[in-house]
Design a protein around this motif. Structure first.
Motif, short mmCIF file in Angstrom:
data_model
loop_
_atom_site.label_atom_id
_atom_site.label_comp_id
_atom_site.label_asym_id
_atom_site.label_seq_id
_atom_site.Cartn_x
_atom_site.Cartn_y
_atom_site.Cartn_z
N GLY A 41 -25.34 100.18 -34.49
CA GLY A 41 -23.93 100.04 -34.86
C GLY A 41 -23.77 98.93 -35.87
N PRO A 42 -22.56 98.77 -36.40
CA PRO A 42 -22.35 97.76 -37.43
C PRO A 42 -22.34 96.34 -36.87
N PHE A 43 -22.69 95.38 -37.72
CA PHE A 43 -22.52 93.95 -37.42
C PHE A 43 -23.46 93.41 -36.34
N ALA A 44 -24.72 93.82 -36.38
CA ALA A 44 -25.71 93.26 -35.46
C ALA A 44 -25.75 91.74 -35.57
N PHE A 45 -25.59 91.25 -36.79
CA PHE A 45 -25.77 89.80 -36.99
C PHE A 45 -24.68 88.97 -36.33
N VAL A 46 -23.53 89.58 -36.06
CA VAL A 46 -22.44 88.80 -35.47
C VAL A 46 -22.84 88.27 -34.09
N ALA A 47 -23.62 89.09 -33.37
CA ALA A 47 -24.10 88.66 -32.06
C ALA A 47 -24.93 87.39 -32.18
N GLY A 48 -25.66 87.31 -33.30
CA GLY A 48 -26.51 86.14 -33.51
C GLY A 48 -25.74 84.84 -33.54
N VAL A 49 -24.53 84.90 -34.06
CA VAL A 49 -23.72 83.68 -34.14
C VAL A 49 -23.46 83.13 -32.75
N ASP A 50 -23.22 84.03 -31.78
CA ASP A 50 -23.02 83.58 -30.39
C ASP A 50 -24.28 82.94 -29.82
N GLY A 103 -15.22 89.47 -40.52
CA GLY A 103 -15.33 89.48 -39.07
C GLY A 103 -13.95 89.27 -38.47
N GLY A 104 -13.88 88.63 -37.32
CA GLY A 104 -12.61 88.31 -36.69
C GLY A 104 -12.09 87.00 -37.23
N SER A 105 -11.83 86.92 -38.55
CA SER A 105 -11.42 85.67 -39.23
C SER A 105 -12.43 84.56 -38.90
N GLN A 106 -13.71 84.85 -39.06
CA GLN A 106 -14.73 83.89 -38.60
C GLN A 106 -15.80 83.57 -39.64
N PHE A 107 -15.93 84.42 -40.67
CA PHE A 107 -16.92 84.16 -41.72
C PHE A 107 -16.17 83.87 -43.02
N PHE A 108 -16.46 82.73 -43.63
CA PHE A 108 -15.74 82.33 -44.83
C PHE A 108 -16.71 82.01 -45.96
N SER A 109 -16.34 82.42 -47.17
CA SER A 109 -17.08 82.00 -48.35
C SER A 109 -16.07 81.72 -49.45
N MET A 110 -16.31 80.67 -50.20
CA MET A 110 -15.33 80.22 -51.20
C MET A 110 -16.07 79.58 -52.37
N TRP A 111 -15.45 79.67 -53.54
CA TRP A 111 -15.94 78.87 -54.64
C TRP A 111 -14.81 78.41 -55.53
N VAL A 112 -15.11 77.37 -56.30
CA VAL A 112 -14.19 76.87 -57.33
C VAL A 112 -14.89 77.05 -58.66
N VAL A 113 -14.19 77.66 -59.62
CA VAL A 113 -14.73 77.78 -60.97
C VAL A 113 -13.77 77.11 -61.94
N GLY A 114 -14.31 76.68 -63.07
CA GLY A 114 -13.48 75.99 -64.06
C GLY A 114 -13.91 76.31 -65.47
N SER A 115 -12.97 76.14 -66.41
CA SER A 115 -13.27 76.38 -67.83
C SER A 115 -14.26 75.36 -68.35
N ASP A 116 -14.20 74.16 -67.81
CA ASP A 116 -15.05 73.08 -68.32
C ASP A 116 -16.20 72.80 -67.36
N LYS A 117 -17.22 72.23 -67.92
CA LYS A 117 -18.36 71.82 -67.12
C LYS A 117 -17.92 70.79 -66.08
N PRO A 118 -18.41 70.88 -64.87
CA PRO A 118 -18.05 69.85 -63.88
C PRO A 118 -18.53 68.49 -64.37
#
Lengths: 351, 337, 389
Positions: A58-67, C372-387
């Motif tokens: 099933g989908p999302f096997a890796f989610v279990a890993g977080v637990d 997921g259930g609002s549990q996995f997050f990924s983010m970035w900041v980009v800019g016109s100029d070099k940091p």
């Protein structure tokens, strides 16, 4: 590049674990690797895993890993739908940025819950190959014959690999196929996929593998003799078996050359050969000399192929022999896809 | 241990996947439907079969509008082969033992994978001349070639018979009779036998006794209902069994107006809620019944409605019903939203 | 941000549609990849490594598609990886690819994410019933709608706030030719009259199901400096994960999201996101997640997110436009959606966003994805100029 070493390893494997879910399989292995590492959880900079939803059913096997990891406060974490050897590669690149010093990597699967040979067919070209349902073993046998006919090697050479795996695996606690096998006994087996016999095909495994890597002084602080990753490279080939030269592994040769395999004597090699002939093809691609190098002293994946963990296990098996001083320089290999399509090669060294 | 806690499971998308194939694979499949095999020439002159939209080494575009298409085969030579002693019925192309082979068709520079019907491993060698055995009912799929057969010396391949369309129109991959093949159906089933695991087994066994069993890790006071085996905060096993009340409060919920989301879903509208049980620290999901949907509210006290016949199954709790007790104060559950 | 500098030097995106019946899977990903390569002035042979990402394999019925797609994406003889982190995957794939550059391992990396949802059905793919797990009887919206109700209760937000977002993002999409949904006469009344699916979520508060792909070429400092066109410099990247459920978990305003933003802002030197960014592309699959994420990402105090939305602050002509491309509410090829967010902000800081270009003042923008259930997050900041730091 920063010096990054393997500092801890734990693995489990049985042919069928009907008693535990994935979380319950992963937890003791992570706890063992953490306990052995000398690190505390807040000291782990990154967690990365490898698993496959089609093995999970099933989908999302890796989610279990977080637990299983325990992730409060939240952790830096990622996942590859690949063997966890590639999760280790991802973690190694992250450490190279200088942002973190340590990473915990794990892979897991329960091959026993489905038909792994058929599940691996799901990796094939969905238009012109999947409808024919060649199993992983059917495809491997195509390569085995092509290799034998081109190289002049014989089925006896395959049986020698298979028998040695089982004998070597007697000392590997999580191996699922080990014993006093002989070449003649293997040759006496009927063929399961001509030219391959049962002993030429990997044994299944339910389990997990965990590796902890650390950079520079952190590694030196917690480990007497880290297994330093001196080179780590991977390469992929075209997908279709009909466009590849199956008698050799070009991608392994490319990755091995880039990783510096030839820069010194290789004491041991842990090769993720899932079929007997693959070990021979891989050894040739890496330029390994069986007289100078102990190949698959753990028994390798033939003795227990916990899919998505078995490539990562090779790092652990090699590292253990460096920690103990039995080896100074080791080659590690992981593979993915039908007939060695995608290969990762690393060189580990003691100080 | 008892096999009660090992369940049959299958992955099978109802009706099968619809794979749109694009122009290049589409042309190849259209050719198969017509009883021809076509390859496409790459820039360096190699003829790729089966064709792809790209050179398999350089990834350059090939076979586009001005693609160089070449008729190949239908006969060819076996490059390598393996023997399938125990065919997978319903999946493998043949239901009797056969060979898988990589076949380089005449005029092609790459090899095609297919089955060879040759009786026994003695019936095939590398280098053998083989030719396709075409199906009469062809739909635009690689399996329009039933298999290949070994040609005797001087034997010529048998051409495909004119295509036969089944009376019910099935057999036509894209539902049109003569147009190019643009999609294919891919129906399959993967079967599993999945064990419950230790923690879930404990929980389900509790349900069979009308109890809700939770778990707690030794280092924590927090109790997890229906634990997967760990305290997810720490990864520590929830090794200590704790009995939890079968009553608690609704923390939040939604009213579902979509029919058919699950075989188990009741008639719409219904309420799906998060429930904080007395004595537990995590949320359960459940259906609220026994009152009008508009009466459901945050903080409402509810109790499990148990099935008449209890089993080690989640469905032993049919749903949750209001108890009529005063609402739980917001303070009680606000940290669990 | 640690390591060497990196920048987005090429961006490619397919037209998103409910069904891209005209292409194979390879054709779909190649469409985005070839556009990104052309934008970067590169060919397949210029690329050192390829990283792909997508959501569960069950959507298309093919396992580990990097294997089948290796030669479609110019990876033969090169390293290739496949990332899968649920809905955040498009973002985390871009981050994994960029770290291959900031680590000094590679100079030019192609990253592609995609979903071809029309091959099956996303609702099926996301909710395959698993033995011994509590049966799901309410669908994806049934998981998120209760969180929205909890947010409304906590913040006192009036019921029309979500609808305002639904209108705003669909109006924005009218200026984006690649967006899936183009609803010319969208207005509040249409949203309010759309079917109530999971009260409080109405039909037009939800994202569509799309086929589509997104591709980025990431270059190191030398490659970016040599680029003929504008580039988007990466100023920071962060990922955080937490379990689906744990005691006293804040599900509305998750700790992982706050921790991820904090890490990101520290790397990028952002102290006031509302002022320091010119725009943001944020993963909003249900309209109400705009005010919720405004708070989670620190654009305002907790409880005030809906006030920014209501005041029009997040509109294309507001002081901090959110999702000027039309966002996930207008196009949602799940596995690609996160990378679309990351790529759209790159286009903004490159002044390449066409009719939906926002005004650039600070020259910096935020890309965000979650899953997921609002549990996995990924983010970035980009800019016109070099940091600078």
């Amino acid at each position: 590049m920063r010096d990054v070493g393997v500092i801890s390893f734990a693995a489990s494997g049985v042919d069928r674990d009907a008693d535990h879910n994935e979380v319950e399989i992963i937890v003791p292995v992570i706890r063992q690797a953490m306990a052995d590492s000398g690190l505390t959880k807040p000291e782990i900079g990154f967690v990365c895993s490898g698993s496959l939803d089609y093995l999970f059913g099933g989908p999302f096997a890796f989610v279990a890993g977080v637990d299983a990891v325990g992730a409060v406060p939240p952790i830096r974490e990622s996942h590859v739908e690949m063997d966890a050897a590639w999760a280790l590669y991802e973690a190694w690149t992250y450490i190279q940025t200088g942002e973190i010093d340590t990473a915990l990597i794990y892979g897991f699967s329960k091959g026993s819950i489905g038909d792994v040979h058929e599940i691996l067919t799901m990796q094939t070209d969905p238009y012109n190959v999947l409808p024919l349902w060649p199993s992983a073993t059917d495809m491997a046998a195509l390569q085995a014959r092509a290799y034998l006919e081109a190289s002049g090697r014989t089925e006896r050479d395959l049986a020698e690999v298979a028998a040695r795996s089982q004998v070597n695996a007697k000392a590997t606690p999580y191996a699922t196929r080990s014993g006093d096998a002989t070449v003649d006994a293997v040759l006496a087996q009927p063929k399961v996929a001509d030219p391959l016999r049962a002993a030429d095909v990997f044994a299944g495994s339910d389990g997990a593998a965990v590796i902890i890597i650390a950079a520079d002084d952190v590694a030196r602080r917690v480990c007497k003799r880290p297994a330093w990753i001196r080179g780590i490279e991977h390469r992929i080939e075209a997908h279709s078996l009909g466009v590849r030269d199956l008698t050799r592994s070009e991608s392994t040769a490319l990755a091995g050359a880039a990783a510096g395999v030839a820069d010194g004597k290789v004491d041991i090699a842990e090769l993720h050969a899932q079929f007997s002939h693959e070990e021979l093809i891989l050894a040739e691609a890496l330029g390994l000399d069986a007289a100078a190098t102990s190949i698959n002293p753990s028994g390798g994946a033939l003795a227990g192929n916990c899919l998505m963990a078995a490539g990562l296990q090779r790092f652990g098996e090699a590292a253990q022999r460096i920690w103990s001083g039995d080896a100074d320089r080791a080659v590690v290999h992981a593979t993915s896809g039908p007939c060695l399509q995608h290969n990762l090669v690393a060189v580990l060294e003691g100080e | 241990m008892s096999e009660t806690f090992v369940a049959e499971h299958a992955l099978e998308y109802p009706g099968g996947y619809t794979r749109s194939v694009g122009p290049v694979i589409g042309r190849f499949l259209t050719g198969l439907r017509d009883g021809r095999i076509e390859g496409v020439r790459a820039r360096d002159g190699r003829v790729i079969v089966p064709p792809t939209e790209y050179d398999p080494v350089t990834s350059d575009e090939i076979g586009g509008d001005d693609g160089d298409w070449v008729d190949v085969g239908p006969a060819g030579r076996v490059v390598t082969w393996s023997w399938v002693a125990n065919p997978r019925v319903g999946k493998h192309p043949l239901d009797r033992p056969f060979a898988f082979a990589l076949i380089r068709l005449d005029g092609a520079d790459t090899a095609l994978l297919h089955a060879v019907d040759c009786g026994s491993p003695d019936g095939i060698v590398t280098g053998a001349r083989v030719a396709p055995r075409w199906r009469a009912e062809r739909v635009g799929k690689i399996t329009d070639i039933e298999c290949f057969t070994v040609l005797a010396d001087g034997e010529q391949p048998v051409a495909a018979t004119p295509r036969h369309v089944a009376a019910d129109g099935a057999g036509d991959a894209d539902g049109t009779d003569e147009g190019a093949v643009t999609s294919m159906n891919s129906a399959f089933r993967l079967e599993y036998r999945i064990p419950a695991g230790a923690a879930t087994r404990r929980y389900l066994n509790g349900l069979a006794e009308g109890r809700i069993v939770g778990g707690r890790a030794p280092s924590s006071t927090e109790v997890y209902a229906a634990s997967r085996g760990t305290d997810p905060k720490t990864g520590e096993p929830t090794s200590i069994e704790v009995e939890i009340s079968d009553a608690g409060c609704v923390t939040t919920y939604c009213v579902v107006n979509i029919p058919g989301l699950s075989e188990l879903a009741p008639e719409i509208p219904y309420v799906s809620a998060q429930i904080l049980l007395d004595g537990a620290d995590n949320m359960m999901f459940g259906l609220i019944r026994g009152c009008p949907v508009e009466d459901v509210h945050m903080g409402m006290r509810v109790k499990a409605k148990w099935a008449d016949e209890l089993k080690p199954d989640h469905r032993s709790i049919l749903h949750w019903e209001p108890t009529g007790e005063p609402d739980a104060p917001y303070e009680h559950y606000k940290d669990n939203l | 941000m640690g390591g060497q500098l990196a920048a987005v030097v090429g961006v490619g995106q397919t037209k998103h549609r409910s069904s891209r019946k005209d292409v194979s899977m390879a054709g779909l990903v190649r469409e985005a990849a070839q556009e990104a390569l052309a934008d970067a002035g590169m060919t397949w042979s210029d690329i050192d490594a390829v990283v792909i990402g997508k959501a569960p394999d069950m959507f298309e019925g093919i396992a580990m598609p990097e294997l089948y797609l290796a030669d479609a994406l110019g990876a033969v003889g090169k390293p290739m990886m496949r990332v899968h982190t649920a809905g955040s995957v498009g973002g985390s794939t871009a981050i994994v690819a960029t770290k291959l550059v900031t680590s000094g391992v590679h100079r030019r990396v192609l990253t592609v994410s995609y979903e071809k949802q029309s091959e099956s059905n996303a609702t099926w793919g996301l909710s395959v019933p698993m033995p011994f797990q509590a049966p799901l009887v309410a669908g994806a919206g049934g998981f998120f709608a209760p969180l929205i109700r909890a947010y409304m209760h906590r913040s006192g937000a009036p019921r029309h706030i979500g609808h305002l977002v639904a209108v705003k993002d669909r109006r924005a999409a009218l200026r984006n030719p690649k967006a899936h949904l183009h609803i010319p006469d969208i207005d509040l009344k249409m949203v309010e009259e759309s079917f109530m699916l999971w009260d409080p979520i109405r039909y037009l508060d939800t994202c569509p199901s799309s086929d589509g792909a997104m591709a980025l070429v990431i270059g190191n400092e030398e490659v970016a400096d040599a680029s003929e066109g504008p580039v988007a410099w990466v100023h920071g990247m962060a990922m955080r994960s937490e379990p689906t459920m744990f005691a006293k978990r804040d599900q509305v305003n998750p700790l992982a999201g706050r921790a991820c933003a904090k890490d990101l802002y520290t790397q990028a030197g952002v102290t006031n996101p509302r002022e320091d960014f010119d725009c943001a592309e944020v993963y909003v699959p249900f309209s109400w997640f705009e005010p919720m994420w405004l708070e989670n990402l620190g654009f305002c105090a907790e409880g005030d997110g809906w006030k920014l939305t209501e005041a029009g602050a997040t509109a294309p002509d507001g002081d901090i436009p959110w999702n000027p491309s039309g966002g996930v509410l207008s196009s949602n090829p799940i596995g690609a959606s996160g990378m679309v967010r990351f790529g759209e902000v790159a286009q903004q800081v490159r002044h390449r966003a066409g009719d939906y270009q926002v005004e650039m003042k600070t020259g910096r923008a935020l890309g965000h994805a979650y899953g997921g259930g609002s549990q996995f997050f990924s983010m970035w900041v980009v800019g016109s100029d070099k940091p600078t730091s």
